[in-house]
Motif scaffolding. Structure first.
Motif, PDB file in Angstrom:
ATOM      1  N   ALA A  92       0.835  -1.206   0.000  1.00 17.96           N
ATOM      2  CA  ALA A  92       0.000   0.000   0.000  1.00 17.96           C
ATOM      3  C   ALA A  92       0.868   1.252   0.000  1.00 17.96           C
ATOM      4  CB  ALA A  92      -0.923  -0.006   1.216  1.00 17.96           C
ATOM      5  N   LEU A  93       1.942   1.262   0.793  1.00  9.44           N
ATOM      6  CA  LEU A  93       2.824   2.423   0.846  1.00  9.44           C
ATOM      7  C   LEU A  93       3.727   2.501  -0.376  1.00  9.44           C
ATOM      8  CD1 LEU A  93       3.796   2.393   4.627  1.00  9.44           C
ATOM      9  CD2 LEU A  93       2.308   4.027   3.463  1.00  9.44           C
ATOM     10  N   ARG A  94       4.192   1.369  -0.855  1.00 10.42           N
ATOM     11  CA  ARG A  94       5.087   1.383  -2.017  1.00 10.42           C
ATOM     12  C   ARG A  94       4.363   1.840  -3.283  1.00 10.42           C
ATOM     13  NH1 ARG A  94       9.737  -2.972  -3.592  1.00 10.42           N
ATOM     14  NH2 ARG A  94      10.807  -1.726  -2.031  1.00 10.42           N
ATOM     15  N   ALA A  95       3.071   1.600  -3.354  1.00  9.62           N
ATOM     16  CA  ALA A  95       2.311   2.066  -4.521  1.00  9.62           C
ATOM     17  C   ALA A  95       2.437   3.575  -4.679  1.00  9.62           C
ATOM     18  CB  ALA A  95       0.843   1.664  -4.384  1.00  9.62           C
ATOM     19  N   GLY A  96       2.433   4.299  -3.558  1.00  2.12           N
ATOM     20  CA  GLY A  96       2.620   5.741  -3.627  1.00  2.12           C
ATOM     21  C   GLY A  96       4.066   6.118  -3.863  1.00  2.12           C
ATOM     22  N   GLU A  97       4.992   5.360  -3.283  1.00  8.08           N
ATOM     23  CA  GLU A  97       6.414   5.680  -3.401  1.00  8.08           C
ATOM     24  C   GLU A  97       6.934   5.529  -4.828  1.00  8.08           C
ATOM     25  OE1 GLU A  97       7.535   4.081   1.122  1.00  8.08           O
ATOM     26  OE2 GLU A  97       8.174   2.976  -0.661  1.00  8.08           O
ATOM     27  N   LEU A  98       6.302   4.667  -5.616  1.00  5.27           N
ATOM     28  CA  LEU A  98       6.814   4.376  -6.954  1.00  5.27           C
ATOM     29  C   LEU A  98       5.989   4.973  -8.083  1.00  5.27           C
ATOM     30  CD1 LEU A  98       7.845   0.613  -6.583  1.00  5.27           C
ATOM     31  CD2 LEU A  98       9.252   2.655  -6.295  1.00  5.27           C
ATOM     32  N   THR A  99       4.863   5.593  -7.775  1.00  4.18           N
ATOM     33  CA  THR A  99       4.007   6.082  -8.856  1.00  4.18           C
ATOM     34  C   THR A  99       3.577   7.537  -8.721  1.00  4.18           C
ATOM     35  OG1 THR A  99       1.986   5.301  -7.734  1.00  4.18           O
ATOM     36  CG2 THR A  99       3.062   3.765  -9.260  1.00  4.18           C
ATOM     37  N   MET A 123      -3.223  21.113   2.905  1.00  4.93           N
ATOM     38  CA  MET A 123      -2.746  19.790   2.511  1.00  4.93           C
ATOM     39  C   MET A 123      -1.835  19.204   3.581  1.00  4.93           C
ATOM     40  SD  MET A 123      -2.615  17.264   0.436  1.00  4.93           S
ATOM     41  CE  MET A 123      -3.340  17.840  -1.089  1.00  4.93           C
ATOM     42  N   ALA A 124      -0.991  20.040   4.174  1.00  4.95           N
ATOM     43  CA  ALA A 124      -0.100  19.554   5.229  1.00  4.95           C
ATOM     44  C   ALA A 124      -0.889  18.997   6.408  1.00  4.95           C
ATOM     45  CB  ALA A 124       0.828  20.679   5.693  1.00  4.95           C
ATOM     46  N   GLU A 125      -1.986  19.648   6.743  1.00  4.29           N
ATOM     47  CA  GLU A 125      -2.820  19.175   7.847  1.00  4.29           C
ATOM     48  C   GLU A 125      -3.427  17.811   7.530  1.00  4.29           C
ATOM     49  OE1 GLU A 125      -6.761  20.616  10.403  1.00  4.29           O
ATOM     50  OE2 GLU A 125      -5.832  21.962   8.935  1.00  4.29           O
ATOM     51  N   VAL A 126      -3.880  17.647   6.293  1.00  3.74           N
ATOM     52  CA  VAL A 126      -4.468  16.363   5.892  1.00  3.74           C
ATOM     53  C   VAL A 126      -3.405  15.264   5.903  1.00  3.74           C
ATOM     54  CG1 VAL A 126      -5.578  15.129   3.995  1.00  3.74           C
ATOM     55  CG2 VAL A 126      -6.272  17.461   4.520  1.00  3.74           C
ATOM     56  N   LEU A 127      -2.208  15.569   5.417  1.00  5.20           N
ATOM     57  CA  LEU A 127      -1.123  14.588   5.413  1.00  5.20           C
ATOM     58  C   LEU A 127      -0.721  14.201   6.834  1.00  5.20           C
ATOM     59  CD1 LEU A 127       1.120  16.048   2.571  1.00  5.20           C
ATOM     60  CD2 LEU A 127      -0.063  13.847   2.524  1.00  5.20           C
ATOM     61  N   HIS A 128      -0.622  15.198   7.717  1.00  2.00           N
ATOM     62  CA  HIS A 128      -0.274  14.903   9.110  1.00  2.00           C
ATOM     63  C   HIS A 128      -1.321  14.014   9.767  1.00  2.00           C
ATOM     64  CE1 HIS A 128       2.383  18.757   9.408  1.00  2.00           C
ATOM     65  NE2 HIS A 128       3.048  17.721   8.915  1.00  2.00           N
ATOM     66  N   SER A 129      -2.579  14.298   9.486  1.00  2.00           N
ATOM     67  CA  SER A 129      -3.654  13.499  10.070  1.00  2.00           C
ATOM     68  C   SER A 129      -3.580  12.053   9.605  1.00  2.00           C
ATOM     69  CB  SER A 129      -5.009  14.117   9.699  1.00  2.00           C
ATOM     70  OG  SER A 129      -6.070  13.334  10.185  1.00  2.00           O
ATOM     71  N   ALA A 130      -3.356  11.862   8.301  1.00  2.00           N
ATOM     72  CA  ALA A 130      -3.264  10.506   7.766  1.00  2.00           C
ATOM     73  C   ALA A 130      -2.044   9.783   8.325  1.00  2.00           C
ATOM     74  CB  ALA A 130      -3.210  10.544   6.242  1.00  2.00           C
ATOM     75  N   VAL A 180      -3.398  -0.778   6.966  1.00  2.00           N
ATOM     76  CA  VAL A 180      -3.380  -0.938   5.506  1.00  2.00           C
ATOM     77  C   VAL A 180      -4.344   0.048   4.848  1.00  2.00           C
ATOM     78  CG1 VAL A 180      -3.903  -2.516   3.600  1.00  2.00           C
ATOM     79  CG2 VAL A 180      -2.683  -3.355   5.618  1.00  2.00           C
ATOM     80  N   THR A 181      -5.531   0.186   5.414  1.00  2.00           N
ATOM     81  CA  THR A 181      -6.523   1.109   4.857  1.00  2.00           C
ATOM     82  C   THR A 181      -6.012   2.547   4.888  1.00  2.00           C
ATOM     83  OG1 THR A 181      -8.333  -0.341   5.553  1.00  2.00           O
ATOM     84  CG2 THR A 181      -8.884   1.945   5.064  1.00  2.00           C
ATOM     85  N   VAL A 182      -5.428   2.946   6.028  1.00  2.00           N
ATOM     86  CA  VAL A 182      -4.894   4.307   6.146  1.00  2.00           C
ATOM     87  C   VAL A 182      -3.712   4.497   5.193  1.00  2.00           C
ATOM     88  CG1 VAL A 182      -3.849   5.977   7.701  1.00  2.00           C
ATOM     89  CG2 VAL A 182      -5.680   4.509   8.523  1.00  2.00           C
ATOM     90  N   ALA A 183      -2.881   3.470   5.035  1.00  2.00           N
ATOM     91  CA  ALA A 183      -1.733   3.562   4.132  1.00  2.00           C
ATOM     92  C   ALA A 183      -2.184   3.778   2.690  1.00  2.00           C
ATOM     93  CB  ALA A 183      -0.874   2.305   4.242  1.00  2.00           C
ATOM     94  N   GLN A 184      -3.248   3.121   2.292  1.00  2.00           N
ATOM     95  CA  GLN A 184      -3.778   3.332   0.946  1.00  2.00           C
ATOM     96  C   GLN A 184      -4.265   4.763   0.769  1.00  2.00           C
ATOM     97  OE1 GLN A 184      -6.737   0.237   0.789  1.00  2.00           O
ATOM     98  NE2 GLN A 184      -5.285  -1.324   0.093  1.00  2.00           N
ATOM     99  N   ALA A 185      -4.917   5.301   1.794  1.00  2.00           N
ATOM    100  CA  ALA A 185      -5.368   6.695   1.731  1.00  2.00           C
ATOM    101  C   ALA A 185      -4.176   7.645   1.687  1.00  2.00           C
ATOM    102  CB  ALA A 185      -6.255   7.013   2.931  1.00  2.00           C
ATOM    103  N   TYR A 186      -3.129   7.342   2.459  1.00  2.00           N
ATOM    104  CA  TYR A 186      -1.936   8.190   2.476  1.00  2.00           C
ATOM    105  C   TYR A 186      -1.252   8.179   1.112  1.00  2.00           C
ATOM    106  CZ  TYR A 186       2.421  10.261   4.150  1.00  2.00           C
ATOM    107  OH  TYR A 186       3.505  11.084   4.328  1.00  2.00           O
ATOM    108  N   SER A 187      -1.168   7.014   0.478  1.00  2.00           N
ATOM    109  CA  SER A 187      -0.579   6.926  -0.856  1.00  2.00           C
ATOM    110  C   SER A 187      -1.375   7.745  -1.860  1.00  2.00           C
ATOM    111  CB  SER A 187      -0.500   5.464  -1.306  1.00  2.00           C
ATOM    112  OG  SER A 187       0.425   4.742  -0.518  1.00  2.00           O
ATOM    113  N   SER A 188      -2.700   7.707  -1.741  1.00  2.00           N
ATOM    114  CA  SER A 188      -3.534   8.524  -2.634  1.00  2.00           C
ATOM    115  C   SER A 188      -3.253  10.007  -2.424  1.00  2.00           C
ATOM    116  CB  SER A 188      -5.013   8.230  -2.380  1.00  2.00           C
ATOM    117  OG  SER A 188      -5.321   6.879  -2.676  1.00  2.00           O
ATOM    118  N   LEU A 189      -3.026  10.408  -1.173  1.00  2.00           N
ATOM    119  CA  LEU A 189      -2.722  11.810  -0.895  1.00  2.00           C
ATOM    120  C   LEU A 189      -1.383  12.228  -1.496  1.00  2.00           C
ATOM    121  CD1 LEU A 189      -3.907  12.133   2.816  1.00  2.00           C
ATOM    122  CD2 LEU A 189      -4.953  13.189   0.805  1.00  2.00           C
ATOM    123  N   THR A 190      -0.405  11.323  -1.535  1.00  2.00           N
ATOM    124  CA  THR A 190       0.867  11.671  -2.166  1.00  2.00           C
ATOM    125  C   THR A 190       0.673  11.950  -3.651  1.00  2.00           C
ATOM    126  OG1 THR A 190       1.453   9.348  -2.607  1.00  2.00           O
ATOM    127  CG2 THR A 190       2.160  10.284  -0.502  1.00  2.00           C
TER     128      THR A 190
END
Length: 258
Positions: A92-99, A123-130, A180-190
């Motif tokens: 879930a995290l690597r999907a954001g790191e590589l794309t 945006m920073a606030e949303v990223l910190h929350s996630a 895992v669910t939060v990680a997918q949301a965090y990757s989407s935010l990246t």
């Protein structure tokens, strides 16, 4: 038990990055864990292939359309098959790191610390929350796992209390699923960060904005090479650009303006 869990969470705080990386599946430092990682990575590839077949191999019917749509959504939350990690959290995290940045020619891992500093306060606030939610879920998972281990040692001769160990393992599983669910949301935010702020990165570097899509990909590819230490010649700076914008409407009224 609650007090022990809270204390364990506080003790884990300085090792937060390592706690997350272990659950991601970076286990190559030791022979036994490396073999386990290879085994689980092959399992993840089989699951990826099954999703690929569901996304593109079904035909006809409204139900099949829904199955394909769900499979494509789940595939989007995975990295390429040759980059799959042993665990769902890692993928879930690597999907954001590589794309996230690669869609525009940027290397995500090298550009993220720089573009992160250009994001808006909102945006920073949303990223910190996630990120806080992810760290909390990971800490809870580790806390329940350790408590389960302690309970096994303490209650091995009391079969009537073994349900407590099972309950703690169940809670650890739930916490992991939440991570895992939060990680997918965090990757989407990246991905959103690069969509909205990639040109702010160029502005901070004093590079001119590209005029079209092809130029954009080339510019960001050169920037990624620069971040990697590969020298690039012929880069033109723009020391005026958008940085010359006034901070207030009053400052915008300059003598000679039409």
């Amino acid at each position: 038990m609650t007090i022990c869990g809270s204390l364990l969470g506080l003790l884990l705080q300085p090792f937060q990055v390592r706690a997350v990386r272990v659950l991601e599946g970076y286990w190559d430092r030791w022979t036994v864990t490396a073999r386990l990682a290879g085994l689980l990575s092959r399992l993840q590839r089989r699951r990826w292939q099954a999703l690929q077949r569901q996304a593109h191999g079904l035909e006809g019917g409204d139900t099949n359309l829904r199955v394909r749509a769900d499979a494509r959504r789940r595939l989007a939350a995975h990295p390429p098959p040759d980059a799959l990690l042993p665990t769902a959290l890692g993928n879930a995290l690597r999907a954001g790191e590589l794309t996230a940045g690669e869609r525009y020619g940027l290397t995500t891992l090298s550009s993220w610390p720089r573009i992160y500093l250009q994001v808006s306060d909102r945006m920073a606030e949303v990223l910190h929350s996630a990120r806080d939610a992810l760290d909390t879920a990971v800490n809870l998972c580790w806390s329940f796992l350790v408590l389960a281990g302690v309970s096994v040692l303490a209650l091995y001769d009391e079969p009537s209390a073994w349900w407590l160990c099972a309950a703690e393992l169940l809670l650890a599983t739930i916490a992991y699923k939440g991570a895992v669910t939060v990680a997918q949301a965090y990757s989407s935010l990246t991905h959103v960060v690069y969509d909205l702020h990639r040109f702010d990165l160029l502005d901070a570097l004093h590079y001119p904005l590209p005029p079209d899509w092809d130029s954009e990909e080339q510019v960001f590819s050169d920037v990624s090479d620069q971040f990697a230490g590969i020298p690039r010649e012929g880069r033109i700076y723009d020391h005026l650009g958008r940085r010359s914008r006034p901070s207030s409407p009053q400052e915008n009224e300059k003598p000679g303006d039409v």
